[in-house]
Write a protein that holds these residues in place. Structure first.
Motif, PDB file in Angstrom:
ATOM      1  N   PRO A  39       0.836  -1.202   0.000  1.00  5.47           N
ATOM      2  CA  PRO A  39       0.000   0.000   0.000  1.00  5.47           C
ATOM      3  C   PRO A  39       0.875   1.258   0.000  1.00  5.47           C
ATOM      4  O   PRO A  39       1.842   1.348   0.748  1.00  5.47           O
ATOM      5  CB  PRO A  39      -0.796  -0.124   1.301  1.00  5.47           C
ATOM      6  CG  PRO A  39       0.026  -1.001   2.185  1.00  5.47           C
ATOM      7  CD  PRO A  39       0.839  -1.887   1.290  1.00  5.47           C
ATOM      8  N   ARG A  40       0.535   2.179  -0.870  1.00  6.91           N
ATOM      9  CA  ARG A  40       1.259   3.461  -0.961  1.00  6.91           C
ATOM     10  C   ARG A  40       0.239   4.582  -1.127  1.00  6.91           C
ATOM     11  O   ARG A  40      -0.859   4.387  -1.658  1.00  6.91           O
ATOM     12  CB  ARG A  40       2.199   3.478  -2.173  1.00  6.91           C
ATOM     13  CG  ARG A  40       3.265   2.409  -2.191  1.00  6.91           C
ATOM     14  CD  ARG A  40       4.418   2.764  -1.306  1.00  6.91           C
ATOM     15  NE  ARG A  40       5.505   1.781  -1.462  1.00  6.91           N
ATOM     16  CZ  ARG A  40       6.558   1.717  -0.698  1.00  6.91           C
ATOM     17  NH1 ARG A  40       6.695   2.575   0.301  1.00  6.91           N
ATOM     18  NH2 ARG A  40       7.490   0.819  -0.892  1.00  6.91           N
ATOM     19  N   TYR A  41       0.625   5.783  -0.703  1.00  3.35           N
ATOM     20  CA  TYR A  41      -0.241   6.949  -0.854  1.00  3.35           C
ATOM     21  C   TYR A  41      -0.385   7.323  -2.328  1.00  3.35           C
ATOM     22  O   TYR A  41       0.540   7.165  -3.121  1.00  3.35           O
ATOM     23  CB  TYR A  41       0.308   8.141  -0.071  1.00  3.35           C
ATOM     24  CG  TYR A  41       0.345   7.893   1.408  1.00  3.35           C
ATOM     25  CD1 TYR A  41      -0.826   7.713   2.126  1.00  3.35           C
ATOM     26  CD2 TYR A  41       1.546   7.820   2.092  1.00  3.35           C
ATOM     27  CE1 TYR A  41      -0.809   7.468   3.493  1.00  3.35           C
ATOM     28  CE2 TYR A  41       1.585   7.580   3.461  1.00  3.35           C
ATOM     29  CZ  TYR A  41       0.400   7.406   4.148  1.00  3.35           C
ATOM     30  OH  TYR A  41       0.430   7.164   5.495  1.00  3.35           O
ATOM     31  N   GLN A  42      -1.542   7.860  -2.665  1.00  7.32           N
ATOM     32  CA  GLN A  42      -1.855   8.229  -4.046  1.00  7.32           C
ATOM     33  C   GLN A  42      -1.018   9.411  -4.544  1.00  7.32           C
ATOM     34  O   GLN A  42      -0.614   9.429  -5.703  1.00  7.32           O
ATOM     35  CB  GLN A  42      -3.352   8.555  -4.160  1.00  7.32           C
ATOM     36  CG  GLN A  42      -3.799   9.145  -5.468  1.00  7.32           C
ATOM     37  CD  GLN A  42      -3.581   8.235  -6.666  1.00  7.32           C
ATOM     38  OE1 GLN A  42      -3.469   7.019  -6.526  1.00  7.32           O
ATOM     39  NE2 GLN A  42      -3.488   8.815  -7.837  1.00  7.32           N
ATOM     40  N   ALA A  43      -0.735  10.388  -3.681  1.00 10.72           N
ATOM     41  CA  ALA A  43       0.026  11.566  -4.117  1.00 10.72           C
ATOM     42  C   ALA A  43       0.898  12.084  -2.982  1.00 10.72           C
ATOM     43  O   ALA A  43       0.487  12.079  -1.821  1.00 10.72           O
ATOM     44  CB  ALA A  43      -0.912  12.679  -4.592  1.00 10.72           C
ATOM     45  N   VAL A  44       2.105  12.514  -3.346  1.00 10.02           N
ATOM     46  CA  VAL A  44       3.064  13.026  -2.363  1.00 10.02           C
ATOM     47  C   VAL A  44       3.797  14.241  -2.931  1.00 10.02           C
ATOM     48  O   VAL A  44       3.838  14.451  -4.138  1.00 10.02           O
ATOM     49  CB  VAL A  44       4.105  11.948  -1.962  1.00 10.02           C
ATOM     50  CG1 VAL A  44       3.445  10.783  -1.258  1.00 10.02           C
ATOM     51  CG2 VAL A  44       4.910  11.480  -3.162  1.00 10.02           C
ATOM     52  N   LEU A  45       4.369  15.000  -2.026  1.00  3.78           N
ATOM     53  CA  LEU A  45       5.233  16.120  -2.391  1.00  3.78           C
ATOM     54  C   LEU A  45       6.614  15.795  -1.864  1.00  3.78           C
ATOM     55  O   LEU A  45       6.784  15.505  -0.668  1.00  3.78           O
ATOM     56  CB  LEU A  45       4.734  17.426  -1.752  1.00  3.78           C
ATOM     57  CG  LEU A  45       5.640  18.638  -1.897  1.00  3.78           C
ATOM     58  CD1 LEU A  45       5.692  19.111  -3.345  1.00  3.78           C
ATOM     59  CD2 LEU A  45       5.190  19.757  -0.977  1.00  3.78           C
ATOM     60  N   VAL A  46       7.606  15.816  -2.744  1.00  3.81           N
ATOM     61  CA  VAL A  46       8.983  15.611  -2.313  1.00  3.81           C
ATOM     62  C   VAL A  46       9.719  16.936  -2.514  1.00  3.81           C
ATOM     63  O   VAL A  46       9.544  17.614  -3.532  1.00  3.81           O
ATOM     64  CB  VAL A  46       9.665  14.439  -3.070  1.00  3.81           C
ATOM     65  CG1 VAL A  46       9.724  14.669  -4.554  1.00  3.81           C
ATOM     66  CG2 VAL A  46      11.062  14.171  -2.535  1.00  3.81           C
ATOM     67  N   GLU A  47      10.485  17.332  -1.502  1.00  2.73           N
ATOM     68  CA  GLU A  47      11.236  18.588  -1.546  1.00  2.73           C
ATOM     69  C   GLU A  47      12.675  18.322  -1.141  1.00  2.73           C
ATOM     70  O   GLU A  47      12.954  17.401  -0.365  1.00  2.73           O
ATOM     71  CB  GLU A  47      10.628  19.618  -0.591  1.00  2.73           C
ATOM     72  CG  GLU A  47       9.214  19.998  -0.940  1.00  2.73           C
ATOM     73  CD  GLU A  47       8.603  20.943   0.077  1.00  2.73           C
ATOM     74  OE1 GLU A  47       8.255  22.060  -0.322  1.00  2.73           O
ATOM     75  OE2 GLU A  47       8.494  20.554   1.261  1.00  2.73           O
ATOM     76  N   GLY A  48      13.568  19.114  -1.658  1.00  3.84           N
ATOM     77  CA  GLY A  48      14.979  18.986  -1.321  1.00  3.84           C
ATOM     78  C   GLY A  48      15.796  19.923  -2.183  1.00  3.84           C
ATOM     79  O   GLY A  48      15.275  20.889  -2.738  1.00  3.84           O
ATOM     80  N   LEU A  49      17.070  19.616  -2.312  1.00  5.47           N
ATOM     81  CA  LEU A  49      17.959  20.392  -3.164  1.00  5.47           C
ATOM     82  C   LEU A  49      18.236  19.599  -4.435  1.00  5.47           C
ATOM     83  O   LEU A  49      18.348  18.374  -4.401  1.00  5.47           O
ATOM     84  CB  LEU A  49      19.280  20.679  -2.442  1.00  5.47           C
ATOM     85  CG  LEU A  49      19.171  21.405  -1.101  1.00  5.47           C
ATOM     86  CD1 LEU A  49      20.552  21.552  -0.465  1.00  5.47           C
ATOM     87  CD2 LEU A  49      18.500  22.754  -1.270  1.00  5.47           C
ATOM     88  N   ASN A  50      18.385  20.304  -5.555  1.00  2.00           N
ATOM     89  CA  ASN A  50      18.738  19.618  -6.796  1.00  2.00           C
ATOM     90  C   ASN A  50      20.263  19.493  -6.903  1.00  2.00           C
ATOM     91  O   ASN A  50      20.989  19.853  -5.973  1.00  2.00           O
ATOM     92  CB  ASN A  50      18.124  20.309  -8.016  1.00  2.00           C
ATOM     93  CG  ASN A  50      18.687  21.709  -8.258  1.00  2.00           C
ATOM     94  OD1 ASN A  50      19.726  22.088  -7.719  1.00  2.00           O
ATOM     95  ND2 ASN A  50      17.991  22.480  -9.068  1.00  2.00           N
ATOM     96  N   GLU A  51      20.727  19.006  -8.035  1.00  2.00           N
ATOM     97  CA  GLU A  51      22.167  18.782  -8.210  1.00  2.00           C
ATOM     98  C   GLU A  51      22.983  20.067  -8.189  1.00  2.00           C
ATOM     99  O   GLU A  51      24.197  20.039  -7.972  1.00  2.00           O
ATOM    100  CB  GLU A  51      22.434  17.992  -9.503  1.00  2.00           C
ATOM    101  CG  GLU A  51      22.020  18.691 -10.772  1.00  2.00           C
ATOM    102  CD  GLU A  51      20.558  18.481 -11.147  1.00  2.00           C
ATOM    103  OE1 GLU A  51      20.219  18.773 -12.300  1.00  2.00           O
ATOM    104  OE2 GLU A  51      19.750  18.056 -10.311  1.00  2.00           O
ATOM    105  N   ALA A  52      22.334  21.227  -8.373  1.00  2.00           N
ATOM    106  CA  ALA A  52      23.018  22.518  -8.317  1.00  2.00           C
ATOM    107  C   ALA A  52      22.917  23.156  -6.932  1.00  2.00           C
ATOM    108  O   ALA A  52      23.372  24.277  -6.726  1.00  2.00           O
ATOM    109  CB  ALA A  52      22.441  23.468  -9.371  1.00  2.00           C
ATOM    110  N   GLY A  53      22.290  22.448  -5.979  1.00  5.44           N
ATOM    111  CA  GLY A  53      22.149  22.978  -4.631  1.00  5.44           C
ATOM    112  C   GLY A  53      20.984  23.937  -4.470  1.00  5.44           C
ATOM    113  O   GLY A  53      20.879  24.619  -3.461  1.00  5.44           O
TER     114      GLY A  53
END
Length: 99
Positions: A39-53
């Motif tokens: 079972p997994r959630y239908q929608a999520v938000l992922v946040e962080g830094l990209n490869e350029a920081g």
């Protein structure tokens, strides 16, 4: 399932956007030849830094959300077998073993 572009997240965080749980079969290269419904959630938000920081985010739903959750679990030392419906655990190579 559809392809989506590669995205890089450094120190990612995950937030649930749609808490409906959907169960579908998953596999993993950590356990080749096996599958189980997870079972997994239908929608999520992922946040962080990209490869350029730089700060980046992505609202993922459906198949993409499932993949994000699977990979985020790996960062916590969790495998899909830790979340699976154990009644659905299957050896996909059983026919080869039974020969």
């Amino acid at each position: 399932m559809r392809a989506f572009p590669l995205r890089v997240f450094v120190n990612p965080t995950l937030r649930v956007l749609d808490a409906r749980l959907l169960s579908f079969p998953e596999g993993c290269r950590s356990l080749p030849g096996f599958s189980a419904a997870v079972p997994r959630y239908q929608a999520v938000l992922v946040e962080g830094l990209n490869e350029a920081g730089e700060e980046t985010s992505w609202e993922a739903s459906g198949w993409a959300a499932r993949i994000v959750q699977h990979e985020m679990d790996h960062l916590q030392g969790i495998l899909y077998i830790d979340r699976m419906d154990s009644k659905t655990f299957a050896n996909l190579r059983w026919a080869q073993l039974a020969e």
